[in-house]
Design a protein around this motif. Structure first.
Motif, PDB file in Angstrom:
ATOM      1  N   TRP A 136       0.809  -1.224   0.000  1.00 45.18           N
ATOM      2  CA  TRP A 136       0.000   0.000   0.000  1.00 45.18           C
ATOM      3  C   TRP A 136       0.837   1.268   0.000  1.00 45.18           C
ATOM      4  N   VAL A 137       2.098   1.165   0.443  1.00 44.22           N
ATOM      5  CA  VAL A 137       2.945   2.357   0.504  1.00 44.22           C
ATOM      6  C   VAL A 137       3.127   2.971  -0.883  1.00 44.22           C
ATOM      7  N   GLU A 138       3.105   2.137  -1.919  1.00 44.92           N
ATOM      8  CA  GLU A 138       3.306   2.630  -3.283  1.00 44.92           C
ATOM      9  C   GLU A 138       2.215   3.614  -3.702  1.00 44.92           C
ATOM     10  N   GLU A 139       1.102   3.640  -2.996  1.00 46.43           N
ATOM     11  CA  GLU A 139       0.011   4.561  -3.327  1.00 46.43           C
ATOM     12  C   GLU A 139       0.220   5.941  -2.711  1.00 46.43           C
ATOM     13  N   TYR A 140       1.269   6.087  -1.885  1.00 48.53           N
ATOM     14  CA  TYR A 140       1.475   7.350  -1.170  1.00 48.53           C
ATOM     15  C   TYR A 140       2.877   7.887  -1.466  1.00 48.53           C
ATOM     16  N   ASP A 141       2.963   8.866  -2.372  1.00 46.10           N
ATOM     17  CA  ASP A 141       4.254   9.496  -2.649  1.00 46.10           C
ATOM     18  C   ASP A 141       4.778  10.250  -1.437  1.00 46.10           C
ATOM     19  N   GLN A 142       3.889  10.611  -0.525  1.00 50.21           N
ATOM     20  CA  GLN A 142       4.310  11.362   0.660  1.00 50.21           C
ATOM     21  C   GLN A 142       5.182  10.520   1.584  1.00 50.21           C
ATOM     22  N   ILE A 143       5.018   9.182   1.537  1.00 51.02           N
ATOM     23  CA  ILE A 143       5.819   8.308   2.401  1.00 51.02           C
ATOM     24  C   ILE A 143       7.161   8.082   1.719  1.00 51.02           C
ATOM     25  N   LYS A 144       8.163   8.759   2.232  1.00 47.95           N
ATOM     26  CA  LYS A 144       9.479   8.728   1.603  1.00 47.95           C
ATOM     27  C   LYS A 144      10.325   7.543   2.068  1.00 47.95           C
ATOM     28  N   SER A 145      10.275   7.261   3.362  1.00 49.47           N
ATOM     29  CA  SER A 145      11.195   6.275   3.941  1.00 49.47           C
ATOM     30  C   SER A 145      10.441   5.251   4.771  1.00 49.47           C
ATOM     31  N   ILE A 146      10.983   4.041   4.814  1.00 47.43           N
ATOM     32  CA  ILE A 146      10.418   2.969   5.632  1.00 47.43           C
ATOM     33  C   ILE A 146      11.554   2.314   6.419  1.00 47.43           C
ATOM     34  N   LEU A 147      11.360   2.181   7.705  1.00 48.39           N
ATOM     35  CA  LEU A 147      12.293   1.460   8.573  1.00 48.39           C
ATOM     36  C   LEU A 147      11.559   0.303   9.233  1.00 48.39           C
ATOM     37  N   ASN A 148      12.198  -0.849   9.274  1.00 47.10           N
ATOM     38  CA  ASN A 148      11.657  -1.958  10.056  1.00 47.10           C
ATOM     39  C   ASN A 148      12.476  -2.118  11.324  1.00 47.10           C
ATOM     40  N   VAL A 149      11.766  -2.127  12.456  1.00 45.62           N
ATOM     41  CA  VAL A 149      12.407  -2.304  13.759  1.00 45.62           C
ATOM     42  C   VAL A 149      11.728  -3.490  14.435  1.00 45.62           C
ATOM     43  N   ALA A 150      12.353  -4.646  14.350  1.00 47.68           N
ATOM     44  CA  ALA A 150      11.831  -5.797  15.088  1.00 47.68           C
ATOM     45  C   ALA A 150      12.028  -5.532  16.577  1.00 47.68           C
ATOM     46  N   GLY A 151      11.541  -6.422  17.442  1.00 49.32           N
ATOM     47  CA  GLY A 151      11.672  -6.183  18.882  1.00 49.32           C
ATOM     48  C   GLY A 151      13.099  -5.841  19.266  1.00 49.32           C
ATOM     49  N   PRO A 152      13.362  -4.592  19.727  1.00 48.92           N
ATOM     50  CA  PRO A 152      14.743  -4.158  19.961  1.00 48.92           C
ATOM     51  C   PRO A 152      15.270  -4.408  21.360  1.00 48.92           C
ATOM     52  N   GLY A 153      14.437  -5.024  22.223  1.00 48.81           N
ATOM     53  CA  GLY A 153      14.922  -5.331  23.553  1.00 48.81           C
ATOM     54  C   GLY A 153      14.950  -4.140  24.482  1.00 48.81           C
ATOM     55  N   GLN A 154      15.803  -4.234  25.490  1.00 48.98           N
ATOM     56  CA  GLN A 154      15.744  -3.324  26.627  1.00 48.98           C
ATOM     57  C   GLN A 154      16.063  -1.879  26.274  1.00 48.98           C
ATOM     58  N   ASN A 155      17.109  -1.641  25.506  1.00 48.09           N
ATOM     59  CA  ASN A 155      17.482  -0.260  25.193  1.00 48.09           C
ATOM     60  C   ASN A 155      17.762  -0.071  23.706  1.00 48.09           C
ATOM     61  N   GLY A 156      17.189  -0.941  22.889  1.00 43.17           N
ATOM     62  CA  GLY A 156      17.433  -0.866  21.459  1.00 43.17           C
ATOM     63  C   GLY A 156      16.775   0.305  20.768  1.00 43.17           C
ATOM     64  N   PHE A 157      15.743   0.896  21.388  1.00 41.00           N
ATOM     65  CA  PHE A 157      15.113   2.050  20.741  1.00 41.00           C
ATOM     66  C   PHE A 157      16.028   3.274  20.720  1.00 41.00           C
ATOM     67  N   ASN A 158      17.112   3.244  21.504  1.00 46.66           N
ATOM     68  CA  ASN A 158      18.115   4.298  21.353  1.00 46.66           C
ATOM     69  C   ASN A 158      18.673   4.297  19.932  1.00 46.66           C
ATOM     70  N   ALA A 159      18.792   3.101  19.367  1.00 44.41           N
ATOM     71  CA  ALA A 159      19.330   2.980  18.011  1.00 44.41           C
ATOM     72  C   ALA A 159      18.404   3.602  16.980  1.00 44.41           C
ATOM     73  N   LEU A 160      17.093   3.518  17.212  1.00 42.61           N
ATOM     74  CA  LEU A 160      16.160   4.124  16.264  1.00 42.61           C
ATOM     75  C   LEU A 160      16.418   5.622  16.164  1.00 42.61           C
ATOM     76  N   GLY A 161      16.636   6.262  17.294  1.00 43.61           N
ATOM     77  CA  GLY A 161      16.955   7.689  17.270  1.00 43.61           C
ATOM     78  C   GLY A 161      18.241   7.962  16.515  1.00 43.61           C
ATOM     79  N   ARG A 162      19.260   7.137  16.743  1.00 49.15           N
ATOM     80  CA  ARG A 162      20.545   7.358  16.070  1.00 49.15           C
ATOM     81  C   ARG A 162      20.449   7.147  14.569  1.00 49.15           C
ATOM     82  N   VAL A 163      19.627   6.156  14.151  1.00 52.01           N
ATOM     83  CA  VAL A 163      19.459   5.917  12.723  1.00 52.01           C
ATOM     84  C   VAL A 163      18.692   7.059  12.073  1.00 52.01           C
ATOM     85  N   LEU A 164      17.624   7.516  12.711  1.00 55.69           N
ATOM     86  CA  LEU A 164      16.834   8.620  12.149  1.00 55.69           C
ATOM     87  C   LEU A 164      17.670   9.893  12.035  1.00 55.69           C
TER      88      LEU A 164
END
Length: 964
Positions: free
Chosen positions: A266-294
């Motif tokens: 469905w993403v192909e129908e929305y030009d506004q959606i530029k980027s997609i990230l997949n974050v599987a269960g990151p554990g105890q402090n893995g969401f820190n990495a999401l900030g660093r990647v963004l």
């Protein structure tokens, strides 16, 4: 007139009765305490989480968690280089799940995320400013994270109602705050249930439930109930959110927080959606990495571990995934569900797709022109983007292809402007003759680079054995027994950026036919068909998917019909299934419950006094005859206890100096039911999908090492992990704790984690052995039908690599049956393949065992058949419930228990437990109980004394009254 005194006789009767009753109560209480001693010990036992060693281990683990998350986040799309975001960017984050994300999974693979870093905290730590007003609006909805537990599943997708939430005022405030929007979607999964393929059904969910938690199922908010939608696509409410956000923002980033592949066409129908990230269960402090990647502090380097189809219901395996019944046609023409002699429903699942799982089907079908790849597939296997660009080139003249081994060097150059890591993937293509099924392409080796700075290069070497390209000839085209075969023809090697996009042809070679009828170099015994008796005959699969003529038989592999059956209570319902006759049911009964007659004329020696101790056998080969002297010392009670009391431990055996050991669950942390009950847990590591998404074996080994260090600090020796069943479909509830759809990637990851953990002296239980690739009906011993080629090439391969390369010392068998035989009592699996072919030395434990001591939940789990066929230890729960009674009058069973004892003792002897193992002599509660018992017995004895003395005095008083 004097008051009449109670007679001596009556006085004694009354008080002796009272005191005797008290004595009986005390004795009864002690008997109950004895039977439930394991439960009580577990309840009162704690591990020291605050010791210096434990604190140090957890601090080190948290560093590795973030390293895994840094490399395990997968960048799936990045149009117009929308990522990374500029420093100090203000962002709007849409999606309720951002306030309550998924850190892992549920069930035995769950871990404590109560101290986890939230996504909000992770983004803020990276310098991103969150729209607090929008965030608090989601919090103020009061929505709670639905329960997806082992006994009940609330599949509600928690989002506010779009028409009420996304008001003009809210959206205007968001636009005024920032022109950047992040959409955060999340999906959960867990042990006990597969994910729904229709989001509409009866609401039977009871959040209170029974003694083990919630029961039943719930499928969503009223406006989300949609029979045409499944759990891994946008819900109606999410669709409303997507529309609201894309109508107001042109720079949208989608974050998918899910271990199961999510449907993203469905993403192909929305030009506004530029980027997609997949974050599987990151554990105890893995969401820190999401900030660093963004923010760009970390350059993403993760790759997909599963192929993403645009329609997750499209893969061939989906035709035979789920709930299927064997049915009996009654004399009156009606149908009923087939049950075995213990009243267990006979359920089955057909692996009709054969070897064509995941990318093996789609890449082959595309190569044959049977499908339009771009219409079917959104992201290939092994796919992932970076903020920089890399160029991979085969080093000239580096290809060395001998009769036994292939090596090639690949030079990787960072041609972009940002430092980063890259994965080098090597695939092969084998000739298809029509005799043995072949995928058009197979992953055969991979390596991940270190960080490469812009303009710099790194050379990696890829190595594999020629025999790794052999296929298994289950149909005996080249031998009378079945064997691995390199068919004659041209074999090609390709350097690929993923399973679909070729970088370069490395080379090709015409190979002559090779039949490995004397075994491959890594085999201890020649591989021959071991599952013919289990997977052929009535009830089995008649047609498997074949690539012949462009998969022309694809429409023939779903042979499940719909029947109206009458249930035991007289109701009717429709089921999908096949008709079988009473002979088939009788065969299942015989295989499940009939214990063969003894073949040994005498029982083994027991209770000998040979003066041996287990510590004498450290490093002694398991086949050394000197083990007999030690084994002769075991009593019959020792043999039974050692094998049947295996829940989260192995018991102490004083006759041979064996210490008790603790075995705890996983695979994301040192954790189990006892720790959860006491509010204790080790560090929550990322899900196995996230570690596999790194494609970094060094990180996988580091994960094992650090969990092993924690285990050592907690006094834990065995770890029920890693798990390595195959992602046969996207909907398996336990995919979060399995690595991939690919056996090689899964096996390499599992081997690395295994080596890391066992480097600290513990032992892993690789699980669930084998073909436990769906949750539905698993505890009914679901009859899982496949062919030996697929079993070996796809489903056993991860376990084979974990044993041969990782050196796994223990194995957990699975609930399901392989064909018609429970996996936990399959000698072909547990003896011939595992031990004799692969050279495994160690012990095998069942999955959770509840058949005995008043419980009959899984009657097909037969302890005598288990130990006779290579399953050594029963994972019993709360004693005495679930602990089986063993027929110790059977010589064959005693000999089998002796073999099991040796396997368990061998594992413990070669662990750190032999140096500082636990003792179960005197738990504190036992000491307290003994003191209380002594006081009570002394009190009752004293009371008896006073009753006797008073009754004698009373006799004298009565005599005096009578004289007067």
């Amino acid at each position: 007139m004097a008051k009449k005194k109670m007679s001596k006789k009556k006085f004694r009767i009354v008080w002796n009765s009272v005191l005797s009753l008290l004595l009986v109560i005390v004795l009864g209480a002690n008997v109950a305490l004895y039977y439930f001693s394991d439960v009580i010990t577990s309840y009162f036992s704690t591990i020291d989480l605050e010791s210096a060693e434990a604190v140090k281990a957890r601090e080190a683990s948290e560093v590795v968690v973030e390293q895994i998350a840094d490399e395990g986040i997968v960048l799936l799309q990045n149009n117009e280089n929308a990522l990374p975001l500029s420093e100090n960017t203000k962002v709007n984050v849409f999606g309720w799940s951002f306030t309550n994300p998924i850190y892992g999974g549920t069930g035995s693979g769950a871990s404590d995320a109560s101290k986890a870093v939230t996504p909000k905290a992770g983004l803020e730590a990276a310098g991103l400013e969150i729209n607090e007003e929008l965030y608090n609006a989601y919090v103020d909805t009061g929505i709670k994270r639905p329960i997806v537990g082992m006994d009940g599943q609330d599949w509600t997708i928690p989002e506010p109602k779009p028409s009420e939430f996304y008001t003009d005022e809210l959206m205007q405030q968001a636009k005024d705050f920032s022109d950047v929007a992040i959409i955060f979607l999340a999906r959960s999964g867990g042990e006990g249930a597969d994910l729904p393929r229709s989001m509409d059904g009866p609401d039977t969910f009871d959040p209170e439930g029974g003694p083990f938690g919630p029961t039943g199922q719930k499928f969503g908010n009223e406006d989300d109930l949609d029979a045409s939608k499944h759990y891994l696509e946008l819900s109606n409410r999410e669709q409303g959110m997507i529309d609201a956000v894309t109508e107001n923002f042109d720079n949208v980033i989608l974050v998918v927080n899910s271990a199961n592949t999510f449907e993203l066409g469905w993403v192909e129908e929305y030009d506004q959606i530029k980027s997609i990230l997949n974050v599987a269960g990151p554990g105890q402090n893995g969401f820190n990495a999401l900030g660093r990647v963004l923010s760009g502090e970390v350059n993403p380097s993760g790759k997909t571990v599963d192929l993403y189809t645009k329609d997750l219901l499209d893969p061939p395996a989906m035709a035979n995934f789920g709930d299927f019944d064997y049915v009996i046609e009654n004399e009156d023409g009606t149908y009923s569900q087939a049950v075995d002699s213990s009243n267990v429903l006979l359920k089955y699942v057909d692996y009709t797709e054969g070897i064509y799982v995941g990318y093996r089907f789609y890449e082959t079908a595309a190569a044959l022109g049977a499908i339009n790849y771009d219409e079917k597939v959104q992201f290939p296997f092994g796919y992932g983007l970076s903020y920089t660009s890399f160029e991979q080139e085969v080093v000239e003249d580096s290809l060395n292809w001998t009769d036994t081994e292939v090596t090639v060097d690949v030079n990787v150059t960072n041609t972009g402007s940002v430092e980063g890591k890259e994965v080098v993937q090597l695939y092969f293509s084998a000739p298809y003759t029509g005799k043995i099924e072949k995928s058009s392409i197979d992953l055969v080796a991979f390596e991940k680079t270190d960080i490469i700075k812009p303009g710099d290069s790194e050379t990696v070497t890829l190595t594999f054995k020629v025999e790794d390209m052999a296929s298994y000839d289950a149909n005996k085209e080249y031998s009378d027994t079945g064997s691995y075969v390199l068919e004659a023809g041209e074999y090609k090697l390709m350097l690929m950026s993923n399973s679909h996009d070729k970088i370069a042809d490395i080379g090709s070679k015409e190979l002559s036919e090779v039949v490995y009828d004397e075994g491959r170099s890594t085999d201890k015994q020649v591989a021959v068909n071991q599952f013919d008796d289990e997977v052929t005959g009535e009830g089995s699969i008649s047609t498997y998917l074949s690539r012949a003529n462009g998969f022309e038989n694809l429409t023939e592999i779903n042979k499940n019909e719909t029947y109206t059956v009458t249930t035991a209570d007289g109701a009717t319902k429709e089921v999908k299934g096949k008709v079988v006759d009473s002979e088939f049911v009788n065969l299942i009964n015989s295989i499940r419950y009939d214990v063969p007659a003894d073949t040994h004329d005498a029982a083994p020696t027991t209770g000998a006094d040979n003066g041996k101790q287990l510590e004498d056998y450290v490093g002694v080969d398991i086949n050394d005859e000197s083990w007999n002297e030690l084994l002769d010392q075991l009593t019959v009670d020792d043999l039974v206890s050692l094998s049947t009391l295996g829940g989260y431990r192995t018991v102490e055996i004083k006759s041979v100096g064996k210490p008790a050991t603790l075995d705890y669950d996983g695979p994301a942390a040192i954790n189990n039911m006892n720790m959860a009950a006491n509010g204790q847990s080790g560090t929550a590591f990322p899900s196995e999908i996230m570690i596999a998404s790194t494609w970094n074996l060094e990180l996988a080994e580091a994960m094992g090492e650090h969990i092993g260090a924690e285990a050592k600090a907690y006094g834990v020796t065995g770890w029920y992990a890693p798990a390595m069943n195959v992602h046969r479909t996207a909907f398996a509830g336990r995919n979060f704790e399995y690595y991939s759809e690919d056996g090689l990637l899964s096996g390499k990851m599992a081997a690395a984690v295994t080596k890391g953990f066992q480097s600290h002296g513990g032992y892993v239980y690789i699980k669930h052995f084998a073909l436990n690739d769906q949750e539905q009906n698993r505890t009914l011993g679901v009859l899982t039908w496949s062919n030996e080629q697929a079993i070996r090439e796809v489903y056993l391969k991860p376990f084979e690599i974990a044993v041969k390369e990782g050196g796994a010392k223990a194995v957990m068998s699975s609930f399901n049956s392989i064909g018609n035989k429970w996996a936990g009592a399959d000698d072909g699996l547990l003896k011939e393949v595992l031990r004799n072919e692969w050279g495994f030395a160690g012990h095998v434990i069942t999955d959770f065992y509840m058949n005995g001591g008043g419980l009959n939940a899984y009657p097909y789990m037969n302890v005598e058949l288990a130990v006779r066929n290579g399953n050594d230890l029963m994972l019993t729960g709360a004693a005495p419930m679930g602990v089986p009674e063993v027929n110790t009058s059977s010589n064959d069973t005693l000999w089998a228990l002796r073999d099991s004892a040796q396997n368990i003792l061998y594992t413990v002897a070669n662990s750190d437990a032999i140096e500082g193992g636990l003792s179960t002599d005197t738990p504190q509660w036992v000491v307290i109980t003994i003191i209380v018992d002594v006081l009570l017995v002394l009190g009752i004895a004293t009371a008896f004394f006073f009753v006797f003395r008073n009754s004698k005095r009373r006799d004298e008083e009565v005599d005096n009254l009578q004289s007067a």
